[in-house]
Scaffold this active site. Structure first.
Site, mmCIF file in Angstrom:
data_model
loop_
_atom_site.group_PDB
_atom_site.id
_atom_site.type_symbol
_atom_site.label_atom_id
_atom_site.label_comp_id
_atom_site.label_asym_id
_atom_site.label_seq_id
_atom_site.Cartn_x
_atom_site.Cartn_y
_atom_site.Cartn_z
ATOM 1 N N THR A 88 12.336 -7.663 -10.619
ATOM 2 C CA THR A 88 11.863 -9.028 -10.800
ATOM 3 C C THR A 88 10.527 -9.208 -10.083
ATOM 4 O OG1 THR A 88 14.131 -9.817 -10.921
ATOM 5 C CG2 THR A 88 12.436 -11.457 -10.422
ATOM 6 N N GLN B 31 -7.857 -0.468 3.164
ATOM 7 C CA GLN B 31 -8.721 -1.028 4.206
ATOM 8 C C GLN B 31 -10.019 -1.622 3.652
ATOM 9 O OE1 GLN B 31 -8.334 -1.544 7.498
ATOM 10 N NE2 GLN B 31 -6.262 -0.702 7.531
ATOM 11 N N CYS C 27 1.173 7.891 22.662
ATOM 12 C CA CYS C 27 2.279 7.160 23.255
ATOM 13 C C CYS C 27 2.603 5.889 22.495
ATOM 14 C CB CYS C 27 1.955 6.826 24.702
ATOM 15 S SG CYS C 27 2.196 8.270 25.738
ATOM 16 N N SER D 50 -3.270 -3.329 -0.817
ATOM 17 C CA SER D 50 -2.204 -4.057 -0.135
ATOM 18 C C SER D 50 -2.736 -5.423 0.291
ATOM 19 C CB SER D 50 -1.760 -3.251 1.093
ATOM 20 O OG SER D 50 -0.532 -3.703 1.577
ATOM 21 N N ALA D 51 -2.082 -6.492 -0.167
ATOM 22 C CA ALA D 51 -2.648 -7.837 -0.003
ATOM 23 C C ALA D 51 -2.762 -8.298 1.446
ATOM 24 C CB ALA D 51 -1.823 -8.846 -0.799
ATOM 25 N N HIS D 52 -1.837 -7.879 2.299
ATOM 26 C CA HIS D 52 -1.835 -8.439 3.658
ATOM 27 C C HIS D 52 -3.015 -7.954 4.484
ATOM 28 C CE1 HIS D 52 -0.398 -4.939 6.088
ATOM 29 N NE2 HIS D 52 0.124 -4.568 4.938
ATOM 30 N N GLY E 61 0.802 -1.218 0.000
ATOM 31 C CA GLY E 61 0.000 0.000 0.000
ATOM 32 C C GLY E 61 0.834 1.267 0.000
ATOM 33 N N THR E 62 1.893 1.257 0.785
ATOM 34 C CA THR E 62 2.737 2.443 0.882
ATOM 35 C C THR E 62 3.349 2.784 -0.469
ATOM 36 O OG1 THR E 62 3.202 2.033 3.205
ATOM 37 C CG2 THR E 62 4.787 3.375 2.014
HETATM 38 C C1 LIG Z 1 -5.453 3.077 4.626
HETATM 39 C C2 LIG Z 1 -4.071 2.536 4.508
HETATM 40 N N1 LIG Z 1 -3.273 2.963 3.522
HETATM 41 C C3 LIG Z 1 -2.021 2.500 3.348
HETATM 42 C C4 LIG Z 1 -1.493 1.567 4.203
HETATM 43 C C5 LIG Z 1 -0.090 1.111 3.971
HETATM 44 O O1 LIG Z 1 -0.033 -0.208 3.517
HETATM 45 P P1 LIG Z 1 1.289 -1.080 3.715
HETATM 46 O O2 LIG Z 1 1.646 -1.000 5.157
HETATM 47 O O3 LIG Z 1 0.912 -2.430 3.276
HETATM 48 O O4 LIG Z 1 2.358 -0.452 2.879
HETATM 49 C C6 LIG Z 1 -2.298 1.081 5.265
HETATM 50 C C7 LIG Z 1 -1.840 0.075 6.245
HETATM 51 O O5 LIG Z 1 -0.841 0.122 6.874
HETATM 52 C C8 LIG Z 1 -3.613 1.585 5.413
HETATM 53 O O6 LIG Z 1 -4.408 1.159 6.406
HETATM 54 C C1 LIG Z 2 23.205 -6.835 -10.745
HETATM 55 C C2 LIG Z 2 21.730 -6.695 -10.524
HETATM 56 N N1 LIG Z 2 21.244 -5.592 -9.938
HETATM 57 C C3 LIG Z 2 19.944 -5.415 -9.707
HETATM 58 C C4 LIG Z 2 19.016 -6.378 -10.055
HETATM 59 C C5 LIG Z 2 17.577 -6.111 -9.773
HETATM 60 O O1 LIG Z 2 17.078 -6.933 -8.766
HETATM 61 P P1 LIG Z 2 15.502 -7.220 -8.637
HETATM 62 O O2 LIG Z 2 15.071 -7.702 -9.982
HETATM 63 O O3 LIG Z 2 15.404 -8.249 -7.585
HETATM 64 O O4 LIG Z 2 14.846 -5.939 -8.301
HETATM 65 C C6 LIG Z 2 19.481 -7.557 -10.689
HETATM 66 C C7 LIG Z 2 18.595 -8.655 -11.105
HETATM 67 O O5 LIG Z 2 17.633 -8.562 -11.776
HETATM 68 C C8 LIG Z 2 20.863 -7.714 -10.920
HETATM 69 O O6 LIG Z 2 21.340 -8.815 -11.508
#
Ligand SMILES: Cc1ncc(COP(=O)(O)O)c(C=O)c1O
Ligand SMILES: Cc1ncc(COP(=O)(O)O)c(C=O)c1O
Lengths: 130, 387, 387, 130
Positions: C237, C179, C326, C199-201, C71-72
């Site tokens: 990736t 949400q 807090c 956001s899937a979680h 989500g972020t």
């Molecule tokens: C309304 C809302 N937006 C964005 C986020 C951010 O998602 P994530 O923490 O999966 O990046 C959240 C949860 O933390 C959320 O409740």
């Molecule tokens: C040298 C190098 N840097 C960066 C990446 C990017 O990593 P990722 O695809 O996990 O974001 C790769 C692989 O794809 C890589 O071989």
């Protein structure tokens, strides 16, 4: 990325090879660009007296799309009148292959150009023989 | 059909032991690490334990590890944010002509935004010239980014020497270790590394998780805004199973590194010997040995095109890769092969074979056996080569 | 000890059926989706199938779904990049005072960089005023960002009406559905949504994966640079197991939505009734019903502090949350509770209870039974309240 | 986030409550800021004739850290001479708790101030009674 038809055609491409003493030969592409096609044709007349492509073969250096379009183009062109063969365009070839990725459309253009150059070569030879 | 996976530089299978380590964090200890209750503190503890363990592997401090979604994000966070956060000091960045797209394109992006980027040449085996590098550093230089090991041709750059130069000149040194972490020993202190990118799926860890090491005291801001996670450098709910999995994978890789490297170098030699029997073929990058990633071999063949080779190998159950232009959506041939001075026409016939834990001598025999007729067939249908 | 998890708004356990769907993609179909060989094309196929299915759920086109790390990232990609890509048209963004930090702080970041941000007020239940929103749109406005459902007090904003206004005014409309997705029906066409974060979680999917819906034709650039993935909008990736898991989770949530909502609203009522028997207590946000997320209840108690309540509940095996200052690293009390006009002194005693698939009436009884003595005890030791 | 010791202390805080007719009462904090402490003391003389804190109790509105520091502070102060009690500082309290998150250090400051105010209150009362 590639359609099933492209992959199938790539696996079993048709009319690959060369024709000894072809009536026309079209060389297109550039090895530094990664694709080169040489299109060979034999020309004959049909019953109506029209010139047709009796036989066609192609040698291809290039990617999966280049090889597939080579096969499809030659299969389409074989038996066609020269007139009709000149009308084959990139869309027709791509359609026959169930579509091509946009970045690969140039391969169908290349094969089309190869055929046109081969026909041109044939016509030039004929003209100079006359 | 026999399946032989020879594309470990692209990604690796998740180690079963890693999945086992991750399992409790999916549906049992599944809490949000920011939560105050025990589900949250359990998650936080798991994260901090993993952070400490990962830090240890590269001789860093726990608080210097920032979890990200992978190598690309790590590279972007490092380069974009070192750039923007230190513009007051200067706008000059030094990198090489053989970086991964994640570094290369981030530098190009910064170039468009007014940064000056020096693109260092490499020699025919892919090594940067330390003198050239040192001479390129000016009063305006804020960052040097040189990858540890190249993803296409396996060249291992002299990062310790680069780190020393950067330290003496007072500029930040970032290195992309996505290909080398878990395969080569890395010590951020001994090597004077200030920032280091890593991606778990390259060392039998999960996809979607990576980290950036950021030396304490480094001036850097977050790429994304949000909650206060990861010391303020990376907001978002932490990917706990991913983090736990990455730690496990890294520790396994470290433990098995020596044994694996010996095995892989032996197999790499076998491939080189076998392939060079094919006429008009060659090796790209350094010779098999300490200066080349143990699992990387990059082969070149005249008169054939890489994508077609890869597809025909795939039809035989063999997974490999190519730097051919036709394999990329951008249609540009490998910038790495160009940078080592390979003729354009020769760039199209490259084949990258990358070994892994599961690769056996049998697999290599099968590969060599299948490769030869494929090259032969493609040359037969090629108008090049004059045969 | 009995464990009662009432913090589903923070994160959810991975549904076992989702893990089952992910399993083949860890160590068998583990390929890099960019690879040409069959491991790669298998991965790509899985991704594209998931993309299509996810698109369907929100009535979007497949190519309008961009996978992100959560989500972020989705919020940052949407806001930062709509901002920077459309600066030519204007530099005005409209949002609300009750957004999640990922939207709030991105807007603040843009404000510092010269954008003008209008922060819409909300009423005492958390609803934005449509007239005020419409009046705020000027010729310089490029984006309106209003969350679908609030994470603290569950208010469901009138997004369809907002979408209509934005469409008629020709400005982009982004909504954070982190949400609400999987809990409320969403139709990007009917609601005229241009960008949507998820956001899937939060819906029993894996952590570390999310998506951004981006309407076709929207002017937007990537936040990160690298390879050409996700139509050029998000390099790196692809997290194949994550993507597959998110699809499965979303489809399960959609299927079970109605049943779940009915159950959760019933339990929510039970909580409200039970809690309001405690004197000097109240409910924050709208009454239980269609305008409030079915699984969210936000309670207020005079004379006690939220963090202490959460910890004491945790000692009884109950996981809940608070908007108390807090509990946050920033030490600012919930901006959402402030925005609905709650007195500062009352903001400290909030308790968020968020229900989920696993929550039973028994759990709620246990919660109510344990909550009462905790509030009593904390009031006893509190100098406030004049007792 | 919190050390084990903080959590333990929070679970079983000591000296919580009030003293009827205290010799000194220190009220610190602000309900709008989320923490308030009222520190009650009873003062006596020890054998050497020094004034000592005979009894101490605290009422706390606040977070986990506020309650834990209340407990630790009162435990430390109990039996101390007023002079020594005035020397208790935030670091000592935090150390006793096995550390406090930086953002929570103000809680130990608050409890310390509460005690000082209570002692001041005692001294003021005594002065006006004299
Ligand atoms: C309304 C809302 N937006 C964005 C986020 C951010 O998602 P994530 O923490 O999966 O990046 C959240 C949860 O933390 C959320 O409740
Ligand atoms: C040298 C190098 N840097 C960066 C990446 C990017 O990593 P990722 O695809 O996990 O974001 C790769 C692989 O794809 C890589 O071989």
């Amino acid at each position: 990325m590639y359609s099933k038809k492209v992959l199938e055609t790539f696996r079993f491409p048709k009319n690959i090879g060369e024709i000894k003493n072809p009536d026309g030969l079209g060389k297109v592409g550039n090895p530094t660009c990664g694709d080169v096609m040489w299109v060979y044709i034999k020309v004959n007349k049909n019953k109506k007296g029209q010139e047709i492509i009796k036989d066609i073969k192609v040698k291809t250096f290039g990617c999966v799309a280049a090889i597939s379009t080579s096969s499809v183009l030659t299969t389409m062109a074989k038996g066609m009148t020269l007139e009709d063969a000149l009308k084959i365009d990139k869309q027709k070839i791509a359609k026959e292959l169930g579509g091509l990725p946009p970045s690969k459309m140039h391969c169908s253009v290349l094969s089309m150009e190869g055929l046109r150059k081969a026909i041109e070569d044939y016509k030039n030879k004929k003209a100079s023989a006359d | 059909m026999k399946q032989v996976y020879l594309d470990h530089a692209a990604t690796t299978p998740l180690d079963k032991r890693v999945l086992d380590a991750m399992k409790p964090y999916f549906s049992e200890k599944f809490g949000n690490a920011s939560s105050l209750h025990s589900f949250g503190t359990d998650a936080m503890e798991a994260i901090e334990k993993a952070r400490e363990s990962i830090a240890k592997v590269i001789n860093a401090k726990s608080e210097e590890i920032v979890f990200t979604s992978g190598g690309t994000e790590s590279d972007n966070l490092a380069l974009q944010e070192i750039g923007y956060s230190n513009r007051g000091k200067g706008n000059h960045i030094i990198t090489t002509k053989i970086e991964h797209h994640a570094v290369e394109n981030t530098c190009k992006f910064l170039e468009k935004d007014g940064f000056e980027v020096t693109w260092l040449d490499v020699d025919k085996e892919g090594f940067v010239d330390l003198n050239e590098l040192e001479k390129s550093i000016t009063g305006k230089t804020i960052l040097v980014s040189v990858m540890h090991a190249n993803n296409e041709i396996g060249t291992i750059e002299p990062v310790a020497e680069i780190g020393k130069i950067c330290k003496s000149k007072g500029v930040y040194f970032h290195t992309d270790t996505v290909q080398s972490l878990g395969k080569e020993k890395i010590d951020v202190e001994a090597m004077n590394i200030d920032l280091l990118s890593a991606s778990a799926h390259k060392f039998y860890g999960p996809k979607g998780i990576g980290f950036l090491y950021v030396r304490k005291g480094t001036k850097i801001n977050p790429l994304m805004q949000g909650g206060i996670h990861e010391k303020g450098l990376r907001p978002g709910t932490e990917n706990v199973p991913g983090i736990v999995g990455m730690e496990k994978a890294l520790n396994l890789a470290e433990k098995e590194m020596e044994k694996e490297n010996i095995k892989e170098r032996k197999l790499a030699k076998k491939i080189v010997e076998g392939v060079l029997k094919i006429e008009n073929s060659w090796i790209n990058g350094p010779p098999v040995g300490k200066k080349r990633l143990s699992n990387n071999i990059n082969l070149g063949f005249d008169f054939v095109e890489g994508e077609s080779m890869v597809l025909m190998l795939s039809d035989k159950g063999i997974a490999a890769s190519t730097g051919s232009a036709c394999s990329t959506k951008s249609l540009k041939p490998s910038h790495v092969l160009r940078a080592i001075g390979l003729q354009l026409v020769k760039c199209h016939g490259s084949l990258r074979v990358s070994l892994g834990k599961g690769t056996s001598a049998k697999d290599i025999n099968y590969f060599l056996q299948e490769l030869k007729p494929i090259v032969k067939r493609l040359r037969e249908i090629s108008p090049l080569g004059g045969k």
